[in-house]
Design a protein around this motif. Structure first.
Motif, mmCIF file in Angstrom:
data_model
loop_
_atom_site.group_PDB
_atom_site.id
_atom_site.type_symbol
_atom_site.label_atom_id
_atom_site.label_comp_id
_atom_site.label_asym_id
_atom_site.label_seq_id
_atom_site.Cartn_x
_atom_site.Cartn_y
_atom_site.Cartn_z
ATOM 1 N N GLU A 227 69.498 54.566 31.350
ATOM 2 C CA GLU A 227 68.684 54.087 32.281
ATOM 3 C C GLU A 227 67.585 53.325 31.812
ATOM 4 O O GLU A 227 67.038 52.564 32.222
ATOM 5 N N ALA A 228 66.973 53.991 30.518
ATOM 6 C CA ALA A 228 65.828 53.549 30.036
ATOM 7 C C ALA A 228 65.940 52.122 29.453
ATOM 8 O O ALA A 228 64.926 51.729 28.798
ATOM 9 N N ASN A 229 67.156 51.887 29.043
ATOM 10 C CA ASN A 229 67.413 50.457 28.452
ATOM 11 C C ASN A 229 67.500 49.224 29.643
ATOM 12 O O ASN A 229 67.630 48.240 28.983
ATOM 13 N N LEU A 230 67.610 49.574 30.739
ATOM 14 C CA LEU A 230 67.507 48.634 31.668
ATOM 15 C C LEU A 230 66.188 47.502 31.642
ATOM 16 O O LEU A 230 65.380 47.968 31.433
ATOM 17 N N ARG A 231 66.779 46.382 31.956
ATOM 18 C CA ARG A 231 65.520 45.238 31.914
ATOM 19 C C ARG A 231 65.311 44.794 33.220
ATOM 20 O O ARG A 231 64.243 44.317 33.809
ATOM 21 N N GLY A 232 66.151 44.755 34.102
ATOM 22 C CA GLY A 232 66.239 43.997 35.542
ATOM 23 C C GLY A 232 67.578 43.784 35.982
ATOM 24 O O GLY A 232 68.492 43.626 35.344
ATOM 25 N N LYS A 233 67.534 42.904 37.393
ATOM 26 C CA LYS A 233 68.871 42.532 37.905
ATOM 27 C C LYS A 233 68.825 41.269 37.831
ATOM 28 O O LYS A 233 67.826 40.617 38.510
ATOM 29 N N ALA A 234 69.881 40.612 37.532
ATOM 30 C CA ALA A 234 70.051 39.131 37.627
ATOM 31 C C ALA A 234 70.534 39.078 38.959
ATOM 32 O O ALA A 234 71.321 39.495 39.676
ATOM 33 N N PHE A 235 69.756 37.683 39.418
ATOM 34 C CA PHE A 235 70.072 37.307 40.698
ATOM 35 C C PHE A 235 70.077 35.623 41.013
ATOM 36 O O PHE A 235 70.856 35.362 42.119
ATOM 37 N N MET A 236 70.113 34.896 39.919
ATOM 38 C CA MET A 236 70.059 33.402 40.392
ATOM 39 C C MET A 236 70.362 32.526 39.024
ATOM 40 O O MET A 236 69.927 32.882 38.139
ATOM 41 N N VAL A 237 71.192 31.748 38.981
ATOM 42 C CA VAL A 237 71.273 30.701 37.932
ATOM 43 C C VAL A 237 70.420 29.352 38.283
ATOM 44 O O VAL A 237 70.302 28.983 39.427
ATOM 45 N N TRP A 238 69.267 29.366 37.557
ATOM 46 C CA TRP A 238 68.355 28.192 37.851
ATOM 47 C C TRP A 238 68.374 26.975 37.032
ATOM 48 O O TRP A 238 67.938 25.873 37.453
ATOM 49 N N MET A 239 69.385 27.095 35.902
ATOM 50 C CA MET A 239 69.733 25.756 35.145
ATOM 51 C C MET A 239 70.912 26.051 34.415
ATOM 52 O O MET A 239 71.241 27.158 34.043
ATOM 53 N N ASN A 240 71.676 24.783 34.045
ATOM 54 C CA ASN A 240 73.038 25.100 32.948
ATOM 55 C C ASN A 240 72.788 23.891 32.294
ATOM 56 O O ASN A 240 72.713 22.856 32.471
ATOM 57 N N PHE A 241 72.896 24.198 31.076
ATOM 58 C CA PHE A 241 72.856 23.139 29.756
ATOM 59 C C PHE A 241 73.792 23.551 28.658
ATOM 60 O O PHE A 241 73.847 24.813 28.108
ATOM 61 N N ASP A 242 74.801 22.602 28.698
ATOM 62 C CA ASP A 242 75.880 22.904 27.421
ATOM 63 C C ASP A 242 76.143 21.760 26.646
ATOM 64 O O ASP A 242 76.912 20.731 27.349
ATOM 65 N N ALA A 243 75.680 21.361 25.533
ATOM 66 C CA ALA A 243 75.757 20.192 24.833
ATOM 67 C C ALA A 243 77.363 19.814 24.642
ATOM 68 O O ALA A 243 77.804 18.779 24.288
ATOM 69 N N SER A 244 78.185 20.894 24.609
ATOM 70 C CA SER A 244 79.605 20.592 24.372
ATOM 71 C C SER A 244 80.425 20.500 25.696
ATOM 72 O O SER A 244 81.683 19.940 25.456
ATOM 73 N N ALA A 245 79.805 20.234 26.787
ATOM 74 C CA ALA A 245 80.471 19.888 28.055
ATOM 75 C C ALA A 245 80.335 18.538 28.208
ATOM 76 O O ALA A 245 79.525 17.816 27.603
ATOM 77 N N ASP A 246 81.209 17.974 29.122
ATOM 78 C CA ASP A 246 81.384 16.650 29.254
ATOM 79 C C ASP A 246 80.051 15.913 29.903
ATOM 80 O O ASP A 246 79.457 15.050 29.657
ATOM 81 N N HIS A 247 79.410 16.660 30.876
ATOM 82 C CA HIS A 247 78.107 16.651 31.306
ATOM 83 C C HIS A 247 77.310 17.644 30.671
ATOM 84 O O HIS A 247 77.535 18.964 31.280
ATOM 85 N N TRP A 248 76.285 17.371 29.965
ATOM 86 C CA TRP A 248 75.520 18.361 29.539
ATOM 87 C C TRP A 248 74.807 19.237 30.607
ATOM 88 O O TRP A 248 74.519 20.626 30.472
#
Length: 260
Positions: A228-249
């Motif tokens: 439990e001491a190693n927890l950082r937080g709860k992920a709740f949302m994607v705010w951006m996506n960037f992948d230079a290897s995809a057709d659309h970055w």
């Protein structure tokens, strides 16, 4: 990124200390000299006054409200893709000090199905992300691609064959299913062979975490339980996506996506 957090804390303390020392010992002398038109703030003090409020605000937001993270691997596909930038709620599981991550104010505890960011015991300077499958006291089983919680096998629905994009193309051909975790149904990927079958009893103060990409995730099946001491937080949302290897970055369709 422990190094970034450390630098941010040190810069905040340094600029705040310079500002405070100036106010206590030097500002009055300059004010008297300024009345005679002879003095102005030194450049170092001027910079400290300008940057300290900004640094303090950023540090406070990152430490106690929400912190951005980038997904570097495929272990949470198809829920999270390589190149997703996510926001993590930093107060869901209690307020923690920056750098050492020590909790000083308890608020809540992880629930089964939460997607959590944490520092794994074997890599304490890294931030990882997985899904909570087992709570303290639970008995978890994983056999033939299926998870069981306290003796109950979770329901699964086959969705079809997965097609990956960008850096996730290597997962093309995996089977995509919906895993019926109570309150948190979500997609998972599986391969023909089953990885790390076994049974585990979750000890007090620990959690059993797994990646949604069951055929390509280094998780509690391999390295054990998450303290439990190693927890950082709860992920709740994607705010951006960037992948230079995809057709659309930039995949704008993922912006604002809630994490189930």
């Amino acid at each position: 990124m422990v190094w970034f957090e450390t630098i941010l804390v040190l810069l905040t303390l340094l600029t705040g200390l310079i500002w405070l020392l100036d106010r206590l010992f030097f500002a009055k002398r300059r004010a008297a000299a300024a009345a005679a038109g002879e003095a102005k703030d030194p450049a170092l003090v001027d910079y400290a006054k300008s940057f300290f409020p900004v640094l303090a605000l950023v540090l406070g937001l990152r430490s106690f409200v929400a912190e951005p993270f980038r997904i570097p691997s495929s272990s949470m596909m198809p829920t999270l893709l390589i190149g997703d930038f996510i926001l993590v709620n930093k107060f869901s599981y209690g307020l923690r000090l920056p750098i050492n991550n020590k909790k000083f104010f308890a608020i809540g505890e992880p629930q089964r199905g939460d997607v959590v960011v944490f520092r794994p015991p074997q890599h304490p300077r890294e931030d990882w992300i997985k899904r909570v499958i087992g709570l303290p006291g639970d008995h978890i089983g994983y056999h033939d691609h299926k998870v069981s919680v306290n003796g109950q096998v979770l329901p699964y629905r086959v969705e079809g064959v997965y097609t990956g994009v960008g850096q996730g193309q290597g997962e093309t051909g995996d089977n995509q299913l919906t895993e019926g975790l109570p309150g948190h149904p979500h997609f998972v990927l599986e391969r023909e062979f089953s990885m790390a079958d076994g049974d585990w009893a979750v000890p007090a103060g620990h959690y059993f975490v797994m990646g949604d990409n069951r055929g390509n995730s280094e998780d509690s099946r391999f390295w054990g339980f998450l303290p439990e001491a190693n927890l950082r937080g709860k992920a709740f949302m994607v705010w951006m996506n960037f992948d230079a290897s995809a057709d659309h970055w930039v995949d704008v369709s993922r912006i604002g996506t809630r994490i189930p």
